[in-house]
Write a protein that holds these residues in place. Structure first.
Motif, PDB file in Angstrom:
ATOM      1  N   GLY A  88       0.805  -1.217   0.000  1.00 20.14           N
ATOM      2  CA  GLY A  88       0.000   0.000   0.000  1.00 20.14           C
ATOM      3  C   GLY A  88       0.837   1.265   0.000  1.00 20.14           C
ATOM      4  O   GLY A  88       2.061   1.234  -0.108  1.00 20.14           O
ATOM      5  N   THR A  89       0.158   2.397   0.150  1.00 17.37           N
ATOM      6  CA  THR A  89       0.836   3.693   0.101  1.00 17.37           C
ATOM      7  C   THR A  89       1.309   4.182   1.468  1.00 17.37           C
ATOM      8  O   THR A  89       2.182   5.028   1.547  1.00 17.37           O
ATOM      9  N   GLN A  90       0.721   3.668   2.547  1.00 18.24           N
ATOM     10  CA  GLN A  90       1.112   4.113   3.887  1.00 18.24           C
ATOM     11  C   GLN A  90       2.425   3.455   4.294  1.00 18.24           C
ATOM     12  O   GLN A  90       2.641   2.266   4.061  1.00 18.24           O
ATOM     13  N   GLU A  91       3.300   4.231   4.908  1.00 15.92           N
ATOM     14  CA  GLU A  91       4.575   3.690   5.353  1.00 15.92           C
ATOM     15  C   GLU A  91       4.413   3.003   6.700  1.00 15.92           C
ATOM     16  O   GLU A  91       3.499   3.298   7.469  1.00 15.92           O
ATOM     17  N   LEU A  92       5.322   2.080   6.997  1.00 19.29           N
ATOM     18  CA  LEU A  92       5.263   1.290   8.217  1.00 19.29           C
ATOM     19  C   LEU A  92       5.263   2.165   9.467  1.00 19.29           C
ATOM     20  O   LEU A  92       4.516   1.908  10.405  1.00 19.29           O
ATOM     21  N   ASP A  93       6.079   3.213   9.495  1.00 14.84           N
ATOM     22  CA  ASP A  93       6.128   4.059  10.689  1.00 14.84           C
ATOM     23  C   ASP A  93       4.772   4.708  10.968  1.00 14.84           C
ATOM     24  O   ASP A  93       4.360   4.834  12.127  1.00 14.84           O
ATOM     25  N   ALA A  94       4.044   5.082   9.919  1.00 15.19           N
ATOM     26  CA  ALA A  94       2.719   5.683  10.104  1.00 15.19           C
ATOM     27  C   ALA A  94       1.736   4.666  10.675  1.00 15.19           C
ATOM     28  O   ALA A  94       0.914   4.997  11.535  1.00 15.19           O
ATOM     29  N   THR A  95       1.829   3.424  10.221  1.00 15.78           N
ATOM     30  CA  THR A  95       0.972   2.369  10.759  1.00 15.78           C
ATOM     31  C   THR A  95       1.242   2.171  12.243  1.00 15.78           C
ATOM     32  O   THR A  95       0.316   2.096  13.053  1.00 15.78           O
ATOM     33  N   ILE A  96       2.518   2.106  12.611  1.00 17.43           N
ATOM     34  CA  ILE A  96       2.895   1.855  14.006  1.00 17.43           C
ATOM     35  C   ILE A  96       2.505   3.027  14.901  1.00 17.43           C
ATOM     36  O   ILE A  96       1.887   2.845  15.952  1.00 17.43           O
ATOM     37  N   VAL A  97       2.859   4.235  14.508  1.00 22.75           N
ATOM     38  CA  VAL A  97       2.548   5.416  15.323  1.00 22.75           C
ATOM     39  C   VAL A  97       1.038   5.570  15.469  1.00 22.75           C
ATOM     40  O   VAL A  97       0.534   5.857  16.555  1.00 22.75           O
ATOM     41  N   GLY A  98       0.301   5.356  14.391  1.00 22.69           N
ATOM     42  CA  GLY A  98      -1.152   5.449  14.459  1.00 22.69           C
ATOM     43  C   GLY A  98      -1.746   4.434  15.420  1.00 22.69           C
ATOM     44  O   GLY A  98      -2.634   4.754  16.205  1.00 22.69           O
ATOM     45  N   ALA A  99      -1.242   3.221  15.375  1.00 28.56           N
ATOM     46  CA  ALA A  99      -1.766   2.164  16.248  1.00 28.56           C
ATOM     47  C   ALA A  99      -1.407   2.418  17.709  1.00 28.56           C
ATOM     48  O   ALA A  99      -2.238   2.265  18.594  1.00 28.56           O
ATOM     49  N   LEU A 100      -0.193   2.812  17.975  1.00 33.27           N
ATOM     50  CA  LEU A 100       0.209   3.094  19.355  1.00 33.27           C
ATOM     51  C   LEU A 100      -0.491   4.332  19.889  1.00 33.27           C
ATOM     52  O   LEU A 100      -0.902   4.374  21.036  1.00 33.27           O
ATOM     53  N   GLY A 101      -0.649   5.334  19.041  1.00 32.12           N
ATOM     54  CA  GLY A 101      -1.297   6.573  19.459  1.00 32.12           C
ATOM     55  C   GLY A 101      -2.754   6.391  19.801  1.00 32.12           C
ATOM     56  O   GLY A 101      -3.269   7.045  20.703  1.00 32.12           O
ATOM     57  N   GLU A 102      -3.431   5.477  19.126  1.00 27.01           N
ATOM     58  CA  GLU A 102      -4.843   5.230  19.387  1.00 27.01           C
ATOM     59  C   GLU A 102      -5.084   4.787  20.812  1.00 27.01           C
ATOM     60  O   GLU A 102      -6.105   5.076  21.399  1.00 27.01           O
ATOM     61  N   ASP A 103      -4.145   4.076  21.393  1.00 22.72           N
ATOM     62  CA  ASP A 103      -4.322   3.543  22.736  1.00 22.72           C
ATOM     63  C   ASP A 103      -3.689   4.414  23.808  1.00 22.72           C
ATOM     64  O   ASP A 103      -3.638   4.033  24.968  1.00 22.72           O
ATOM     65  N   GLY A 104      -3.181   5.584  23.440  1.00 25.47           N
ATOM     66  CA  GLY A 104      -2.627   6.498  24.427  1.00 25.47           C
ATOM     67  C   GLY A 104      -1.282   6.091  24.995  1.00 25.47           C
ATOM     68  O   GLY A 104      -0.856   6.632  26.006  1.00 25.47           O
ATOM     69  N   CYS A 105      -0.579   5.163  24.344  1.00 26.67           N
ATOM     70  CA  CYS A 105       0.712   4.755  24.886  1.00 26.67           C
ATOM     71  C   CYS A 105       1.879   5.371  24.130  1.00 26.67           C
ATOM     72  O   CYS A 105       3.017   5.165  24.478  1.00 26.67           O
ATOM     73  N   TRP A 106       1.595   6.153  23.124  1.00 21.32           N
ATOM     74  CA  TRP A 106       2.649   6.800  22.348  1.00 21.32           C
ATOM     75  C   TRP A 106       3.119   8.036  23.097  1.00 21.32           C
ATOM     76  O   TRP A 106       2.323   8.902  23.437  1.00 21.32           O
ATOM     77  N   ASP A 107       4.416   8.150  23.361  1.00 19.12           N
ATOM     78  CA  ASP A 107       4.926   9.263  24.160  1.00 19.12           C
ATOM     79  C   ASP A 107       5.384  10.458  23.334  1.00 19.12           C
ATOM     80  O   ASP A 107       5.861  11.440  23.873  1.00 19.12           O
ATOM     81  N   GLY A 108       5.242  10.381  22.013  1.00 20.85           N
ATOM     82  CA  GLY A 108       5.577  11.499  21.154  1.00 20.85           C
ATOM     83  C   GLY A 108       7.023  11.553  20.695  1.00 20.85           C
ATOM     84  O   GLY A 108       7.367  12.355  19.847  1.00 20.85           O
ATOM     85  N   ALA A 109       7.905  10.706  21.246  1.00 18.95           N
ATOM     86  CA  ALA A 109       9.286  10.663  20.789  1.00 18.95           C
ATOM     87  C   ALA A 109       9.303  10.134  19.356  1.00 18.95           C
ATOM     88  O   ALA A 109       8.497   9.277  19.004  1.00 18.95           O
ATOM     89  N   PRO A 110      10.190  10.653  18.530  1.00 20.52           N
ATOM     90  CA  PRO A 110      10.236  10.166  17.144  1.00 20.52           C
ATOM     91  C   PRO A 110      10.508   8.660  17.103  1.00 20.52           C
ATOM     92  O   PRO A 110      11.362   8.151  17.824  1.00 20.52           O
ATOM     93  N   LEU A 111       9.762   7.962  16.281  1.00 21.06           N
ATOM     94  CA  LEU A 111       9.913   6.514  16.177  1.00 21.06           C
ATOM     95  C   LEU A 111      11.319   6.128  15.727  1.00 21.06           C
ATOM     96  O   LEU A 111      11.849   5.105  16.134  1.00 21.06           O
ATOM     97  N   TYR A 112      11.951   6.986  14.913  1.00 18.44           N
ATOM     98  CA  TYR A 112      13.294   6.652  14.420  1.00 18.44           C
ATOM     99  C   TYR A 112      14.332   6.566  15.538  1.00 18.44           C
ATOM    100  O   TYR A 112      15.404   6.006  15.332  1.00 18.44           O
ATOM    101  N   THR A 113      14.016   7.072  16.725  1.00 18.67           N
ATOM    102  CA  THR A 113      14.948   6.912  17.851  1.00 18.67           C
ATOM    103  C   THR A 113      14.917   5.489  18.396  1.00 18.67           C
ATOM    104  O   THR A 113      15.838   5.077  19.091  1.00 18.67           O
ATOM    105  N   ALA A 114      13.860   4.731  18.072  1.00 15.89           N
ATOM    106  CA  ALA A 114      13.736   3.355  18.555  1.00 15.89           C
ATOM    107  C   ALA A 114      14.029   2.326  17.465  1.00 15.89           C
ATOM    108  O   ALA A 114      14.520   1.242  17.763  1.00 15.89           O
ATOM    109  N   ALA A 115      13.707   2.653  16.222  1.00 12.82           N
ATOM    110  CA  ALA A 115      13.855   1.669  15.150  1.00 12.82           C
ATOM    111  C   ALA A 115      13.989   2.348  13.803  1.00 12.82           C
ATOM    112  O   ALA A 115      13.429   3.413  13.580  1.00 12.82           O
ATOM    113  N   ASP A 116      14.713   1.703  12.917  1.00 14.96           N
ATOM    114  CA  ASP A 116      14.819   2.167  11.540  1.00 14.96           C
ATOM    115  C   ASP A 116      13.702   1.482  10.754  1.00 14.96           C
ATOM    116  O   ASP A 116      13.887   0.406  10.177  1.00 14.96           O
TER     117      ASP A 116
END
Length: 99
Positions: free
Chosen positions: A24-52
Motif C-alpha cells: 500500500g501507500t502508507q509507510e510502516l512508521d505511520a501504521t505503528i505510530v497510528g496504532a500506538l497513538g490510538e491507545d494512548g501509549c505513544w509518548d511522542g518521541a520520534p519513532l526513528y529513535t527506537a527503530a529504523d
C-alpha cells in the motif's frame, strides 16, 4: 494488561494492534505510530529513535510473507512486526496497557 476487548493478557501474550499493507501507500512508521497513538501509549518521541522502520519495511517486504519479524522497544512497549503485516505489542514497562 488487557487487550482491546477486555480480555486479560499474560506477560508473554502479544496484542494485535494493526495490520500493515506492504504493497500500500502508507509507510510502516505511520501504521505503528497510528496504532500506538490510538491507545494512548505513544509518548511522542520520534519513532526513528527506537527503530529504523524504513529498513525494517524494506526487509519485511522483501521476504514475501515468509516467517520473518522485526522487534523493537518504543514508549515502554515491545513492538513486533511480521512479514505478513501483523503489528503486535507487548507491555515492557511493567505497567498496565490501557485498553
Amino acid at each position: 494488561m488487557t487487550d482491546r476487548s477486555g480480555h486479560r493478557l499474560g506477560a508473554t501474550d502479544w496484542e494485535l494492534i494493526a495490520r500493515h499493507d506492504f504493497g500500500g501507500t502508507q509507510e510502516l512508521d505511520a501504521t505503528i505510530v497510528g496504532a500506538l497513538g490510538e491507545d494512548g501509549c505513544w509518548d511522542g518521541a520520534p519513532l526513528y529513535t527506537a527503530a529504523d522502520t524504513e529498513r525494517a519495511e524494506q526487509f519485511l517486504a522483501s521476504v514475501d510473507g515468509d516467517d520473518a519479524r522485526v522487534v523493537f522497544t518504543v514508549a515502554g512497549h515491545t513492538v513486533r512486526v511480521s512479514a505478513d503485516g501483523t503489528v503486535e505489542v507487548q507491555a515492557t514497562d511493567g505497567g498496565p496497557r490501557e485498553a
